[in-house]
Scaffold this motif. Structure first.
Motif, PDB file in Angstrom:
ATOM      1  N   ALA A 111       0.981  -1.374  -0.693  1.00  0.00           N
ATOM      2  CA  ALA A 111       0.021   0.104  -0.116  1.00  0.00           C
ATOM      3  C   ALA A 111       1.096   1.110   0.018  1.00  0.00           C
ATOM      4  O   ALA A 111       0.756   2.113  -0.635  1.00  0.00           O
ATOM      5  CB  ALA A 111      -0.929  -0.403   1.101  1.00  0.00           C
ATOM      6  N   GLU A 112       1.798   1.335   0.254  1.00  0.00           N
ATOM      7  CA  GLU A 112       2.861   2.270   0.681  1.00  0.00           C
ATOM      8  C   GLU A 112       3.608   2.574  -0.183  1.00  0.00           C
ATOM      9  O   GLU A 112       3.916   3.563  -0.647  1.00  0.00           O
ATOM     10  CB  GLU A 112       3.895   2.461   1.881  1.00  0.00           C
ATOM     11  CG  GLU A 112       4.786   3.606   2.106  1.00  0.00           C
ATOM     12  CD  GLU A 112       5.420   3.212   3.507  1.00  0.00           C
ATOM     13  OE1 GLU A 112       5.524   4.141   4.136  1.00  0.00           O
ATOM     14  OE2 GLU A 112       5.430   2.057   3.838  1.00  0.00           O
ATOM     15  N   ARG A 113       3.864   1.838  -1.218  1.00  0.00           N
ATOM     16  CA  ARG A 113       4.591   2.104  -2.541  1.00  0.00           C
ATOM     17  C   ARG A 113       3.736   2.514  -3.986  1.00  0.00           C
ATOM     18  O   ARG A 113       4.433   3.175  -4.712  1.00  0.00           O
ATOM     19  CB  ARG A 113       5.257   0.891  -2.619  1.00  0.00           C
ATOM     20  CG  ARG A 113       5.435   0.534  -3.590  1.00  0.00           C
ATOM     21  CD  ARG A 113       7.368   1.252  -3.640  1.00  0.00           C
ATOM     22  NE  ARG A 113       7.974   0.325  -3.096  1.00  0.00           N
ATOM     23  CZ  ARG A 113       8.912  -0.477  -3.127  1.00  0.00           C
ATOM     24  NH1 ARG A 113       8.962  -1.105  -4.440  1.00  0.00           N
ATOM     25  NH2 ARG A 113       9.623  -0.946  -2.488  1.00  0.00           N
ATOM     26  N   LEU A 114       2.210   1.725  -4.037  1.00  0.00           N
ATOM     27  CA  LEU A 114       1.806   1.705  -4.788  1.00  0.00           C
ATOM     28  C   LEU A 114       0.376   3.112  -4.561  1.00  0.00           C
ATOM     29  O   LEU A 114       0.604   3.437  -5.991  1.00  0.00           O
ATOM     30  CB  LEU A 114       0.672   0.527  -5.218  1.00  0.00           C
ATOM     31  CG  LEU A 114       1.968  -0.415  -5.780  1.00  0.00           C
ATOM     32  CD1 LEU A 114       0.987  -1.841  -6.103  1.00  0.00           C
ATOM     33  CD2 LEU A 114       2.375  -0.187  -6.462  1.00  0.00           C
ATOM     34  N   CYS A 115      -0.028   3.420  -3.467  1.00  0.00           N
ATOM     35  CA  CYS A 115      -1.366   3.491  -2.959  1.00  0.00           C
ATOM     36  C   CYS A 115      -1.256   5.231  -3.440  1.00  0.00           C
ATOM     37  O   CYS A 115      -0.152   5.916  -2.437  1.00  0.00           O
ATOM     38  CB  CYS A 115      -1.426   3.393  -2.271  1.00  0.00           C
ATOM     39  SG  CYS A 115      -2.251   1.526  -2.483  1.00  0.00           S
ATOM     40  N   ASP A 116      -2.025   5.962  -3.533  1.00  0.00           N
ATOM     41  CA  ASP A 116      -2.307   7.380  -3.356  1.00  0.00           C
ATOM     42  C   ASP A 116      -2.844   8.058  -2.001  1.00  0.00           C
ATOM     43  O   ASP A 116      -2.619   9.139  -1.760  1.00  0.00           O
ATOM     44  CB  ASP A 116      -3.051   7.974  -4.845  1.00  0.00           C
ATOM     45  CG  ASP A 116      -2.317   7.759  -6.068  1.00  0.00           C
ATOM     46  OD1 ASP A 116      -1.155   8.710  -6.302  1.00  0.00           O
ATOM     47  OD2 ASP A 116      -2.332   7.146  -7.543  1.00  0.00           O
ATOM     48  N   ARG A 117      -4.047   7.504  -2.062  1.00  0.00           N
ATOM     49  CA  ARG A 117      -5.033   7.082  -0.484  1.00  0.00           C
ATOM     50  C   ARG A 117      -5.345   6.004  -0.230  1.00  0.00           C
ATOM     51  O   ARG A 117      -5.323   4.982  -1.038  1.00  0.00           O
ATOM     52  CB  ARG A 117      -5.857   7.819  -0.707  1.00  0.00           C
ATOM     53  CG  ARG A 117      -5.777   9.719  -1.493  1.00  0.00           C
ATOM     54  CD  ARG A 117      -7.004  10.153  -1.643  1.00  0.00           C
ATOM     55  NE  ARG A 117      -8.250  10.127  -2.593  1.00  0.00           N
ATOM     56  CZ  ARG A 117      -8.759   9.845  -2.430  1.00  0.00           C
ATOM     57  NH1 ARG A 117      -9.839  10.090  -1.207  1.00  0.00           N
ATOM     58  NH2 ARG A 117     -10.195   9.271  -2.821  1.00  0.00           N
ATOM     59  N   VAL A 118      -4.898   5.910   1.656  1.00  0.00           N
ATOM     60  CA  VAL A 118      -5.469   4.798   1.889  1.00  0.00           C
ATOM     61  C   VAL A 118      -6.403   4.744   2.347  1.00  0.00           C
ATOM     62  O   VAL A 118      -6.960   5.212   3.006  1.00  0.00           O
ATOM     63  CB  VAL A 118      -4.039   4.150   2.648  1.00  0.00           C
ATOM     64  CG1 VAL A 118      -4.552   2.775   3.239  1.00  0.00           C
ATOM     65  CG2 VAL A 118      -3.243   3.802   1.561  1.00  0.00           C
ATOM     66  N   ALA A 119      -7.957   3.824   2.865  1.00  0.00           N
ATOM     67  CA  ALA A 119      -9.328   3.563   3.826  1.00  0.00           C
ATOM     68  C   ALA A 119      -8.230   2.644   4.182  1.00  0.00           C
ATOM     69  O   ALA A 119      -8.118   1.604   4.173  1.00  0.00           O
ATOM     70  CB  ALA A 119     -10.102   3.391   2.888  1.00  0.00           C
ATOM     71  N   VAL A 120      -8.865   3.289   5.713  1.00  0.00           N
ATOM     72  CA  VAL A 120      -8.301   1.738   6.805  1.00  0.00           C
ATOM     73  C   VAL A 120      -9.777   1.110   7.274  1.00  0.00           C
ATOM     74  O   VAL A 120     -10.537   1.651   7.364  1.00  0.00           O
ATOM     75  CB  VAL A 120      -7.579   2.129   8.006  1.00  0.00           C
ATOM     76  CG1 VAL A 120      -7.174   1.336   8.558  1.00  0.00           C
ATOM     77  CG2 VAL A 120      -6.067   2.671   7.604  1.00  0.00           C
ATOM     78  N   ILE A 121      -9.808  -0.275   7.399  1.00  0.00           N
ATOM     79  CA  ILE A 121     -11.038  -0.692   7.183  1.00  0.00           C
ATOM     80  C   ILE A 121     -10.884  -2.085   8.977  1.00  0.00           C
ATOM     81  O   ILE A 121     -10.152  -2.556   8.736  1.00  0.00           O
ATOM     82  CB  ILE A 121     -12.024  -1.131   6.488  1.00  0.00           C
ATOM     83  CG1 ILE A 121     -12.213  -0.447   4.901  1.00  0.00           C
ATOM     84  CG2 ILE A 121     -13.336  -2.135   7.117  1.00  0.00           C
ATOM     85  CD1 ILE A 121     -12.893  -0.882   4.061  1.00  0.00           C
ATOM     86  N   ALA A 122     -11.233  -2.039   9.906  1.00  0.00           N
ATOM     87  CA  ALA A 122     -11.533  -2.500  11.161  1.00  0.00           C
ATOM     88  C   ALA A 122     -13.221  -2.707  11.307  1.00  0.00           C
ATOM     89  O   ALA A 122     -14.049  -1.675  11.346  1.00  0.00           O
ATOM     90  CB  ALA A 122     -10.487  -1.956  12.145  1.00  0.00           C
ATOM     91  N   GLY A 123     -13.508  -4.010  11.369  1.00  0.00           N
ATOM     92  CA  GLY A 123     -15.424  -4.289  11.891  1.00  0.00           C
ATOM     93  C   GLY A 123     -16.091  -3.764  10.976  1.00  0.00           C
ATOM     94  O   GLY A 123     -17.580  -3.303  11.616  1.00  0.00           O
ATOM     95  N   GLY A 124     -15.531  -3.636  10.245  1.00  0.00           N
ATOM     96  CA  GLY A 124     -16.778  -3.158   8.740  1.00  0.00           C
ATOM     97  C   GLY A 124     -16.549  -1.389   8.498  1.00  0.00           C
ATOM     98  O   GLY A 124     -17.217  -1.035   7.393  1.00  0.00           O
ATOM     99  N   ARG A 125     -15.937  -0.582   9.239  1.00  0.00           N
ATOM    100  CA  ARG A 125     -16.365   0.433   9.040  1.00  0.00           C
ATOM    101  C   ARG A 125     -14.873   1.237   8.721  1.00  0.00           C
ATOM    102  O   ARG A 125     -13.583   0.426   8.408  1.00  0.00           O
ATOM    103  CB  ARG A 125     -16.325   1.106  10.977  1.00  0.00           C
ATOM    104  CG  ARG A 125     -17.612   0.777  11.062  1.00  0.00           C
ATOM    105  CD  ARG A 125     -17.924   1.449  12.383  1.00  0.00           C
ATOM    106  NE  ARG A 125     -19.032   1.594  12.767  1.00  0.00           N
ATOM    107  CZ  ARG A 125     -20.396   2.171  12.982  1.00  0.00           C
ATOM    108  NH1 ARG A 125     -19.698   3.347  12.488  1.00  0.00           N
ATOM    109  NH2 ARG A 125     -21.598   2.321  13.192  1.00  0.00           N
TER     110      ARG A 125
END
Length: 234
Positions: free
Chosen positions: A182-196
């Motif tokens: 994710a760090e190498r490729l992504c412009d933005r990242v969403a962190v999901i836990a417990g469906g949120r």
């Protein structure tokens, strides 16, 4: 301009809630990452985006023809054991009005068109799944745990391929639990836990938001992910 918009997405299976009020948008031409631990709701979210699952509630809007312009690589690629790699790509290419050159795709992912599906390793099946997702010349590629099962060299080769795919103008939604990926490729990242969605930012923005301060090396998305998911209420 947003090519994917997800608002208040919810998906339940009986009493189990897999996705709970997820919202985000994906800009055209970016690589958008969705990261989280196993069972976080990542795959269910992108399967709703791809039209493979029907949301219980909420809105999903995709600015592309799901049949012609969205390519999907799922976690588990299953084909008849005796089908040859070249036959599979040729078959999938026939579904589209403007397919890519499947022989060139096989060269890019490093597969022999004469091999049968049954003889492929897990990593080779992942690479075949990627080629199948791209053979329709999609505007959007949804890639779910793409590099699982690949050795480190093959994983980096695949990262280079994803970068080239984006350079062609394809929007990429990348589901992963490899923080380096994710760090190498992504412009933005969403962190999901417990469906949120716990956080949504650039990789560097997530590191800053998590407030991680490594002792020797620089903070990475691994540190931020652990900080955010271990203390989601902070």
């Amino acid at each position: 301009m947003a090519i994917i918009t997800v608002e208040h997405l919810r998906k339940t299976y009986g009493a189990h809630t897999a996705v709970d009020d997820v919202s985000f948008s994906v800009e055209e031409g970016e690589i958008f990452g969705i990261v989280g631990r196993n069972g976080a709701g990542k795959s269910t979210t992108v399967e709703c985006v791809a039209g493979l699952r029907v949301p219980t509630s909420g809105r999903v809007e995709v600015g592309a023809d799901l049949k012609e312009e969205v390519g999907v690589q799922l976690q588990d690629c299953r084909l008849p054991d005796k089908i040859r790699v070249g036959e599979a790509l040729d078959l999938y290419a026939s579904f589209y009005s403007r397919p890519a050159d499947w022989r060139a795709l096989l060269d890019e992912v490093g597969l022999d068109p004469r091999r049968t599906f049954a003889t492929l390793s897990g990593g080779q099946r992942q690479r075949l799944s990627l080629a199948l997702a791209l053979v329709g010349s999609p505007r959007i590629a949804i890639l779910d745990e793409l590099t699982t099962g690949l050795d480190p060299l093959a994983r980096r080769d695949t990262w280079e391929l994803i970068t080239r795919v984006r350079e062609r103008g394809v929007t990429v939604v990348l589901v992963t639990h490899f923080m380096e990926e994710a760090e190498r490729l992504c412009d933005r990242v969403a962190v999901i836990a417990g469906g949120r969605v716990l956080a949504l930012d650039t990789p560097s923005g997530l590191v800053e938001r998590a407030g991680v301060t490594p002792q020797v090396t620089r903070a990475t998305l691994d540190d931020a992910f652990l900080a955010l998911t271990d203390h989601p209420s902070d």
